[in-house]
Design an enzyme around this catalytic site. Sequence first.
Site, PDB file in Angstrom:
ATOM      1  CE  LYS A 278     -32.580 -53.456 -20.715  1.00  3.82           C
ATOM      2  NZ  LYS A 278     -31.320 -52.887 -20.191  1.00  3.82           N
TER       3      LYS A 278
ATOM      4  CD  GLN B  79     -28.081 -52.054 -21.898  1.00  3.81           C
ATOM      5  OE1 GLN B  79     -29.125 -51.594 -21.468  1.00  3.81           O
ATOM      6  NE2 GLN B  79     -27.747 -53.312 -21.702  1.00  3.81           N
TER       7      GLN B  79
ATOM      8  CG  ASP C 271     -30.074 -49.309 -15.080  1.00  2.04           C
ATOM      9  OD1 ASP C 271     -30.608 -50.427 -15.179  1.00  2.04           O
ATOM     10  OD2 ASP C 271     -29.395 -48.792 -15.972  1.00  2.04           O
TER      11      ASP C 271
HETATM   12  N1  GUN Z   1     -26.219 -54.203 -18.959  1.00  2.00           N
HETATM   13  C1  GUN Z   1     -26.504 -55.446 -18.505  1.00  2.00           C
HETATM   14  N2  GUN Z   1     -27.491 -55.381 -17.584  1.00  2.00           N
HETATM   15  C2  GUN Z   1     -27.824 -54.073 -17.447  1.00  2.00           C
HETATM   16  C3  GUN Z   1     -28.782 -53.377 -16.658  1.00  2.00           C
HETATM   17  O1  GUN Z   1     -29.537 -53.932 -15.852  1.00  2.00           O
HETATM   18  N3  GUN Z   1     -28.833 -52.033 -16.852  1.00  2.00           N
HETATM   19  C4  GUN Z   1     -28.017 -51.384 -17.705  1.00  2.00           C
HETATM   20  N4  GUN Z   1     -28.115 -50.059 -17.802  1.00  2.00           N
HETATM   21  N5  GUN Z   1     -27.109 -52.005 -18.460  1.00  2.00           N
HETATM   22  C5  GUN Z   1     -27.019 -53.344 -18.329  1.00  2.00           C
END
Ligand code: GUN
Length: 306
Positions: free
Chosen positions: A52, A96, A119
């Site tokens: 990311k 995350q 998110d």
């Molecule tokens: N862990 C797995 N998928 C995601 C997501 O879309 N956002 C976040 N913050 N953590 C994740």
Amino acid sequence: MNNLIDGRAIAADIHQETLVRVSALKHQGIQPGLAFVRVGEDPASQVYVGMKEKKARELGVLSHTTVLPETTTQTELLVLIARLNADPHCHGILVQAPLPRHIDAAVIYSAVLPQKDVDGFHPINVGRLMLGDAGGFLPCTPVGVHELLVRSRVPLNGAEVVVLGRGNIVGKPMAAILIQKSSRANCTVTLCHSATRDIAAHCRRADVIIAAIGVPEFLRADMVREGAVVIDVGVNRLSDPSIKSGTRLVGDVAFGEVQPKCLWITPNPGGVGPMTIAMLLANTATAAERQFGFFSEKSVDARLRP
Ligand code: GUN
């Protein structure tokens, strides 16, 4: 047989659109900023946040990652989030998942300012999705799946869709997006889970199956009707001593046997994964646009409108 939905190519188109939006913001003297927070050393999270960050950099989004030790208390994490909430250079915040067990994820996601919640996990944004209010943020993975379907011109209006899995990150919001009264949705959705009596029977009726159940190769050929569209959201790590890393990744779909029956199917990897990152950066552009009163077609989400 080329019936593959190329998630990498569709994600690249979205990144191109995001780049144009970020450039327009910069032209006005606005530098979009995205804060990542990672707690502990979960190897998968390290890889995901790294991917990311890299893409944010490529698009000109200024990102900053805070890595906290596994022993971080909930209060310490809340203090960091309060600081990011107050930081005018930070337009989006991503904490995350998964978080360590001693931290209540619901408390953390509720602490992120809804207007920075790229998110889409804050209860206000979850509620907005349920209400069909386009002013919130939609979670990146299900909105990425929806975008894959729309851009692949899969007919959704009136379609029978089965979603496998009722998790808060994918299954539940996926169903909520697809039931919206909108020409880009209007689906009849069946949400199957561990207590569903005959999942195979539901799947065999479906025009579209979205597998997010977290069980390796759960969806088999005898559960899929000829001409269905299948989307594999699964990322399951299996131990495999025959390969160097000792583990291999398997989706929720038995790809080899399911593919020949499908009109369209996502490969895995190369299907849903790249879309999650594309939608995160699109949400970040939206967050920055909104915080500066920009009004872009992309920042008001058309998928929730009639
Ligand atoms: N862990 C797995 N998928 C995601 C997501 O879309 N956002 C976040 N913050 N953590 C994740």
